[in-house]
Design a protein around this motif. Sequence first.
Motif, PDB file in Angstrom:
ATOM      1  N   THR A  28       0.834  -1.205   0.000  1.00 59.88           N
ATOM      2  CA  THR A  28       0.000   0.000   0.000  1.00 59.88           C
ATOM      3  C   THR A  28       0.865   1.249   0.000  1.00 59.88           C
ATOM      4  O   THR A  28       0.549   2.248  -0.663  1.00 59.88           O
ATOM      5  CB  THR A  28      -0.945   0.009   1.220  1.00 59.88           C
ATOM      6  N   VAL A  29       1.932   1.213   0.763  1.00 60.27           N
ATOM      7  CA  VAL A  29       2.933   2.278   0.793  1.00 60.27           C
ATOM      8  C   VAL A  29       4.308   1.622   0.703  1.00 60.27           C
ATOM      9  O   VAL A  29       4.457   0.415   0.917  1.00 60.27           O
ATOM     10  CB  VAL A  29       2.839   3.133   2.076  1.00 60.27           C
ATOM     11  N   GLU A  30       5.297   2.443   0.425  1.00 62.63           N
ATOM     12  CA  GLU A  30       6.665   1.913   0.313  1.00 62.63           C
ATOM     13  C   GLU A  30       7.401   1.887   1.645  1.00 62.63           C
ATOM     14  O   GLU A  30       8.383   1.150   1.790  1.00 62.63           O
ATOM     15  CB  GLU A  30       7.473   2.763  -0.677  1.00 62.63           C
ATOM     16  N   ALA A  31       6.939   2.705   2.618  1.00 62.19           N
ATOM     17  CA  ALA A  31       7.708   2.850   3.848  1.00 62.19           C
ATOM     18  C   ALA A  31       6.788   3.092   5.038  1.00 62.19           C
ATOM     19  O   ALA A  31       5.650   3.553   4.895  1.00 62.19           O
ATOM     20  CB  ALA A  31       8.703   4.008   3.717  1.00 62.19           C
ATOM     21  N   ALA A  32       7.309   2.779   6.228  1.00 65.15           N
ATOM     22  CA  ALA A  32       6.593   3.056   7.473  1.00 65.15           C
ATOM     23  C   ALA A  32       7.591   3.481   8.533  1.00 65.15           C
ATOM     24  O   ALA A  32       8.742   3.035   8.537  1.00 65.15           O
ATOM     25  CB  ALA A  32       5.826   1.827   7.946  1.00 65.15           C
ATOM     26  N   HIS A  33       7.144   4.349   9.424  1.00 61.14           N
ATOM     27  CA  HIS A  33       7.925   4.746  10.601  1.00 61.14           C
ATOM     28  C   HIS A  33       7.124   4.276  11.807  1.00 61.14           C
ATOM     29  O   HIS A  33       6.065   4.819  12.115  1.00 61.14           O
ATOM     30  CB  HIS A  33       8.118   6.267  10.623  1.00 61.14           C
ATOM     31  N   THR A  34       7.612   3.237  12.469  1.00 60.56           N
ATOM     32  CA  THR A  34       6.811   2.564  13.485  1.00 60.56           C
ATOM     33  C   THR A  34       7.732   1.835  14.459  1.00 60.56           C
ATOM     34  O   THR A  34       8.953   1.962  14.378  1.00 60.56           O
ATOM     35  CB  THR A  34       5.812   1.604  12.807  1.00 60.56           C
ATOM     36  N   VAL A  35       7.137   1.074  15.366  1.00 63.76           N
ATOM     37  CA  VAL A  35       7.895   0.330  16.371  1.00 63.76           C
ATOM     38  C   VAL A  35       7.616  -1.158  16.194  1.00 63.76           C
ATOM     39  O   VAL A  35       6.451  -1.577  16.130  1.00 63.76           O
ATOM     40  CB  VAL A  35       7.516   0.772  17.798  1.00 63.76           C
ATOM     41  N   GLY A  36       8.665  -1.948  16.152  1.00 66.78           N
ATOM     42  CA  GLY A  36       8.516  -3.368  15.866  1.00 66.78           C
ATOM     43  C   GLY A  36       7.644  -4.115  16.855  1.00 66.78           C
ATOM     44  O   GLY A  36       6.967  -5.077  16.483  1.00 66.78           O
ATOM     45  N   TYR A  37       7.640  -3.680  18.126  1.00 67.44           N
ATOM     46  CA  TYR A  37       6.875  -4.455  19.095  1.00 67.44           C
ATOM     47  C   TYR A  37       5.364  -4.338  18.904  1.00 67.44           C
ATOM     48  O   TYR A  37       4.608  -5.103  19.490  1.00 67.44           O
ATOM     49  CB  TYR A  37       7.267  -4.135  20.541  1.00 67.44           C
ATOM     50  N   TYR A  38       4.910  -3.407  18.081  1.00 68.00           N
ATOM     51  CA  TYR A  38       3.481  -3.362  17.776  1.00 68.00           C
ATOM     52  C   TYR A  38       3.015  -4.638  17.073  1.00 68.00           C
ATOM     53  O   TYR A  38       1.832  -4.965  17.081  1.00 68.00           O
ATOM     54  CB  TYR A  38       3.159  -2.177  16.857  1.00 68.00           C
ATOM     55  N   TYR A  39       3.952  -5.353  16.454  1.00 69.08           N
ATOM     56  CA  TYR A  39       3.599  -6.495  15.598  1.00 69.08           C
ATOM     57  C   TYR A  39       4.057  -7.822  16.187  1.00 69.08           C
ATOM     58  O   TYR A  39       4.146  -8.822  15.469  1.00 69.08           O
ATOM     59  CB  TYR A  39       4.200  -6.272  14.199  1.00 69.08           C
ATOM     60  N   TRP A  40       4.310  -7.818  17.490  1.00 65.40           N
ATOM     61  CA  TRP A  40       4.865  -9.022  18.091  1.00 65.40           C
ATOM     62  C   TRP A  40       3.894 -10.196  18.028  1.00 65.40           C
ATOM     63  O   TRP A  40       4.302 -11.356  18.091  1.00 65.40           O
ATOM     64  CB  TRP A  40       5.271  -8.750  19.537  1.00 65.40           C
ATOM     65  N   GLY A  41       2.591  -9.909  17.852  1.00 64.59           N
ATOM     66  CA  GLY A  41       1.621 -10.985  17.740  1.00 64.59           C
ATOM     67  C   GLY A  41       1.840 -11.857  16.516  1.00 64.59           C
ATOM     68  O   GLY A  41       1.448 -13.031  16.498  1.00 64.59           O
ATOM     69  N   LYS A  42       2.469 -11.306  15.480  1.00 67.57           N
ATOM     70  CA  LYS A  42       2.803 -12.097  14.298  1.00 67.57           C
ATOM     71  C   LYS A  42       3.927 -13.075  14.615  1.00 67.57           C
ATOM     72  O   LYS A  42       3.955 -14.204  14.131  1.00 67.57           O
ATOM     73  CB  LYS A  42       3.250 -11.189  13.153  1.00 67.57           C
ATOM     74  N   ASP A  43       4.889 -12.593  15.381  1.00 65.18           N
ATOM     75  CA  ASP A  43       6.058 -13.366  15.794  1.00 65.18           C
ATOM     76  C   ASP A  43       6.748 -12.518  16.868  1.00 65.18           C
ATOM     77  O   ASP A  43       7.025 -11.330  16.636  1.00 65.18           O
ATOM     78  CB  ASP A  43       7.001 -13.592  14.611  1.00 65.18           C
ATOM     79  N   PRO A  44       7.022 -13.065  18.052  1.00 62.23           N
ATOM     80  CA  PRO A  44       7.633 -12.251  19.114  1.00 62.23           C
ATOM     81  C   PRO A  44       8.998 -11.686  18.750  1.00 62.23           C
ATOM     82  O   PRO A  44       9.462 -10.739  19.387  1.00 62.23           O
ATOM     83  CB  PRO A  44       7.726 -13.213  20.304  1.00 62.23           C
ATOM     84  N   ALA A  45       9.620 -12.235  17.706  1.00 61.28           N
ATOM     85  CA  ALA A  45      10.918 -11.699  17.273  1.00 61.28           C
ATOM     86  C   ALA A  45      10.814 -10.241  16.830  1.00 61.28           C
ATOM     87  O   ALA A  45      11.793  -9.500  16.907  1.00 61.28           O
ATOM     88  CB  ALA A  45      11.481 -12.553  16.139  1.00 61.28           C
ATOM     89  N   TRP A  46       9.638  -9.821  16.359  1.00 60.05           N
ATOM     90  CA  TRP A  46       9.452  -8.426  15.962  1.00 60.05           C
ATOM     91  C   TRP A  46       9.866  -7.479  17.086  1.00 60.05           C
ATOM     92  O   TRP A  46      10.391  -6.391  16.834  1.00 60.05           O
ATOM     93  CB  TRP A  46       7.978  -8.159  15.631  1.00 60.05           C
ATOM     94  N   ALA A  47       9.606  -7.877  18.329  1.00 62.48           N
ATOM     95  CA  ALA A  47       9.801  -6.971  19.460  1.00 62.48           C
ATOM     96  C   ALA A  47      11.247  -6.864  19.916  1.00 62.48           C
ATOM     97  O   ALA A  47      11.639  -5.847  20.494  1.00 62.48           O
ATOM     98  CB  ALA A  47       8.939  -7.421  20.632  1.00 62.48           C
ATOM     99  N   VAL A  48      12.039  -7.889  19.682  1.00 65.32           N
ATOM    100  CA  VAL A  48      13.358  -7.963  20.315  1.00 65.32           C
ATOM    101  C   VAL A  48      14.268  -6.818  19.888  1.00 65.32           C
ATOM    102  O   VAL A  48      15.009  -6.260  20.706  1.00 65.32           O
ATOM    103  CB  VAL A  48      14.027  -9.317  20.020  1.00 65.32           C
TER     104      VAL A  48
END
Length: 374
Positions: free
Chosen positions: A99-119
């Motif tokens: 949908t977009v090419e880039a995002a400015h965000t925090v990985g731990y928001y997506y830890w539900g997909k895989d907890p590795a996102w948060a580390v």
Amino acid sequence: MKTSNQFDRRAFLTRATVGGATAAAGAALAAPAIAQEMPEITWRMTSSFPKSTEALYNTGLYLSNALAEATDGKFRLQSFTAGEIVGGLQAADAVMEGTVEAAHTVGYYYWGKDPAWAVASAIPFSLNYRGMNAWNYAGGGVDLYNEFLAGHGLVGFPGGNTGVQMGGWYRKEINTLDDLKGLKFRVGGFAGYVLERLGVVPQQLAGGDIYPALEKGTLDAVEFTGPFDDEKLGFFKVAPYYYSPGFWEGAPTVHFFFNKQKFEELPKNYQAILRNCCRAADQEMLALYDWNNPKALMRLVQQGAQLRTFSPEIMSAAFDAANQIYAEMSEKHEWFKKLWDSITAFRSEHYTYTQLVDFQYDYYMMQLNGQQRL
């Protein structure tokens, strides 16, 4: 007969004409190559942050401006606040979906997909900012996280850090573990999963949705970042007790995530420029927080904020719960284990050194400050 130092106008004009033609031909050949290396590109970047969180949102603008300046306006990155394209907690999904090419965000928001996102963003009792900075740029953390992100069609670079955060705003004092039981607490990402073991009822809300929920009583407590942001968001008006430290976010790393296919389609020089501009933005955010947090904290106290620290009982229980969860996650999730093992291999060394050097210096200066000698 001419002497050696006499000017031969005809020979000079002949050489100049030939040389000029050669240079012009070279320029004609070089121009298309330069054009290919500096194409006109416009990307869109969605942010997880509202404009009211100045240091967070404006770091995305910093990247946009740095890219434009470095490429003479050829590489344009349009920044959109949370909610303009997608919700703040869907920013990375929008990049993965194209949908977009880039995002400015925090990985731990997506830890539900895989907890590795948060580390690589922040989990309880990880490294402080200097430690994360060392791990990312000297210890291979950026590359290791990108190995993980590649499986999600992303490329990521650190895009800011707040430094150690505050522990949040509470309607009532939190003195014992019993005070945490049933507490409806807005707390980001993976930290909520750890605090849930202590009886907390975690709620994950984007920045712009927090104050209304606190005001209505849907929340008992909130944490966001620290004084600079919290002051503008007005939490002290509803929940006066301001705790520290935010042990779940000792060095929360914000990321710029890019669609991997789009990133790889960039010319190599644009890829390098983008990496370097991200690194500059990473440093910019922490500087803004370090400069503004002390001033904002003083203003909050003047407006009625009551400072508190978590008890050793709460800190120890949280540390034990976090370690139990990390052991469980490491058994089930390959990438969580790889990333966490890499960090913990360095964590003890880092704190051994900083205890000997930084802590001793800082503690002495704090004593002088307490004696009003600074």
